[in-house]
Design a protein around this motif. Structure first.
Motif, PDB file in Angstrom:
ATOM      1  N   ILE A  59       0.824  -1.207   0.000  1.00  0.00           N
ATOM      2  CA  ILE A  59       0.000   0.000   0.000  1.00  0.00           C
ATOM      3  C   ILE A  59       0.859   1.257   0.000  1.00  0.00           C
ATOM      4  N   ILE A  60       1.945   1.254   0.756  1.00  0.00           N
ATOM      5  CA  ILE A  60       2.785   2.448   0.865  1.00  0.00           C
ATOM      6  C   ILE A  60       3.321   2.913  -0.491  1.00  0.00           C
ATOM      7  N   PRO A  61       3.787   2.020  -1.380  1.00  0.00           N
ATOM      8  CA  PRO A  61       4.218   2.499  -2.710  1.00  0.00           C
ATOM      9  C   PRO A  61       3.104   3.185  -3.491  1.00  0.00           C
ATOM     10  N   ILE A  62       1.854   2.771  -3.272  1.00  0.00           N
ATOM     11  CA  ILE A  62       0.723   3.427  -3.933  1.00  0.00           C
ATOM     12  C   ILE A  62       0.549   4.844  -3.399  1.00  0.00           C
ATOM     13  N   ILE A  63       0.785   5.013  -2.097  1.00  0.00           N
ATOM     14  CA  ILE A  63       0.664   6.335  -1.472  1.00  0.00           C
ATOM     15  C   ILE A  63       1.750   7.280  -1.980  1.00  0.00           C
ATOM     16  N   THR A  64       2.979   6.761  -2.114  1.00  0.00           N
ATOM     17  CA  THR A  64       4.129   7.626  -2.407  1.00  0.00           C
ATOM     18  C   THR A  64       4.477   7.747  -3.886  1.00  0.00           C
ATOM     19  N   LEU A 161       8.961  -0.319  -8.206  1.00  0.00           N
ATOM     20  CA  LEU A 161      10.198  -0.335  -7.413  1.00  0.00           C
ATOM     21  C   LEU A 161       9.876  -0.446  -5.923  1.00  0.00           C
ATOM     22  N   GLY A 162       8.870   0.299  -5.479  1.00  0.00           N
ATOM     23  CA  GLY A 162       8.475   0.253  -4.073  1.00  0.00           C
ATOM     24  C   GLY A 162       7.925  -1.103  -3.672  1.00  0.00           C
ATOM     25  N   ILE A 163       7.091  -1.675  -4.537  1.00  0.00           N
ATOM     26  CA  ILE A 163       6.505  -2.988  -4.249  1.00  0.00           C
ATOM     27  C   ILE A 163       7.597  -4.064  -4.244  1.00  0.00           C
ATOM     28  N   ALA A 164       8.543  -3.958  -5.185  1.00  0.00           N
ATOM     29  CA  ALA A 164       9.645  -4.929  -5.230  1.00  0.00           C
ATOM     30  C   ALA A 164      10.483  -4.851  -3.952  1.00  0.00           C
ATOM     31  N   PHE A 165      10.750  -3.631  -3.514  1.00  0.00           N
ATOM     32  CA  PHE A 165      11.518  -3.462  -2.275  1.00  0.00           C
ATOM     33  C   PHE A 165      10.731  -3.983  -1.079  1.00  0.00           C
ATOM     34  N   GLY A 166       9.417  -3.700  -1.064  1.00  0.00           N
ATOM     35  CA  GLY A 166       8.570  -4.194   0.016  1.00  0.00           C
ATOM     36  C   GLY A 166       8.533  -5.709   0.068  1.00  0.00           C
TER      37      GLY A 166
END
Length: 238
Positions: A59-64, A161-166
């Motif tokens: 969810i956080i990558p969607i926010i940022t 990129l955020g989801i991959a890192f998550g």
């Protein structure tokens, strides 16, 4: 910074991002709360926290994702970079807006604890400590994902990129185990353990408030905020 913060918060709630993020976290955690607490006659929220964190890292990558990528795509970043405000204030304003939205999403866990308190006495020390760990975990992840957003003008790439890192930090324990078995080098194994987000978060779930765990998440957030400022500084002068 206040103006940036106000603008970013308004942008979240004037679009679908805030409502999608809150709806997903509320629904998923609500289902977990009903199944693991009410149906199982259990007063512990540990399972709810444990499973929800896997949703939060997506969810956080969607926010940022729109923090800087959207402005760069629309060419509105030029006005932002030439505004009479420091780059640190710009980055901090965007970070705090995303962080406040994240805290609002996570406030549902306090509501669950209050609901449990009507039936039995919850372990408030463990619940609040775990909640604090979740907030710090998310704050560090927000800083990392904002850094990804400043690297590209595509919100999709920033989100990926955020989801991959998550996903990487979610399964870091298994990755560490695989690395330790494949590469029998103490330095590499110790480095993987030191960068394991979940190991620092796990102490909070036991009600242990360790200053080193707090410093790890705060340091990660501060480091990636610094990296984001440096990228913007380079772009401003170019």
């Amino acid at each position: 910074m206040g103006a940036i913060l106000k603008r970013e918060l308004s942008a979240y709630f004037n679009s679908a991002i805030a409502y999608v993020a809150m709806t997903v976290i509320f629904l998923v955690s609500g289902f977990l709360f009903a199944f693991n607490c009410f149906l199982s006659n259990n007063a512990s929220l540990s399972a709810v926290f444990g499973y929800t964190i896997y949703i939060i890292v997506f969810i956080i990558p969607i926010i940022t994702m729109k923090s800087f990528a959207e402005e760069r795509r629309q060419k509105s970043d030029q006005a932002l970079l030439t505004a009479p405000v420091s780059l640190t204030s710009i980055v901090m304003g965007k970070f705090l807006a995303a962080f406040i939205l994240y805290v609002i999403c996570c406030s549902i866990f306090i509501v669950y604890a209050i609901v449990i308190s009507f039936f039995t006495a919850p372990d408030w020390s463990v619940t609040l400590c775990t909640w604090l760990g979740l907030i710090l975990f998310g704050g560090a992840l927000i800083a990392v994902d904002i850094f990804f957003s400043v690297l590209t003008e595509s919100t999709i790439i920033a989100a990926i990129l955020g989801i991959a890192f998550g996903g990487l930090i979610s399964f870091s324990s298994m990755i560490n185990y695989a690395v330790s078995n494949v590469i029998s080098i103490d330095f590499v194994t110790q480095l993987c353990e030191k960068l394991n987000f979940t190991s620092y978060y796990s102490d909070f779930t036991y009600g242990i408030l360790n200053i080193s765990d707090v410093l790890f998440f705060v340091s990660v957030a501060g480091l990636f905020i610094f990296f984001t400022v440096r990228v913007l500084e380079k772009r401003r002068w170019s």
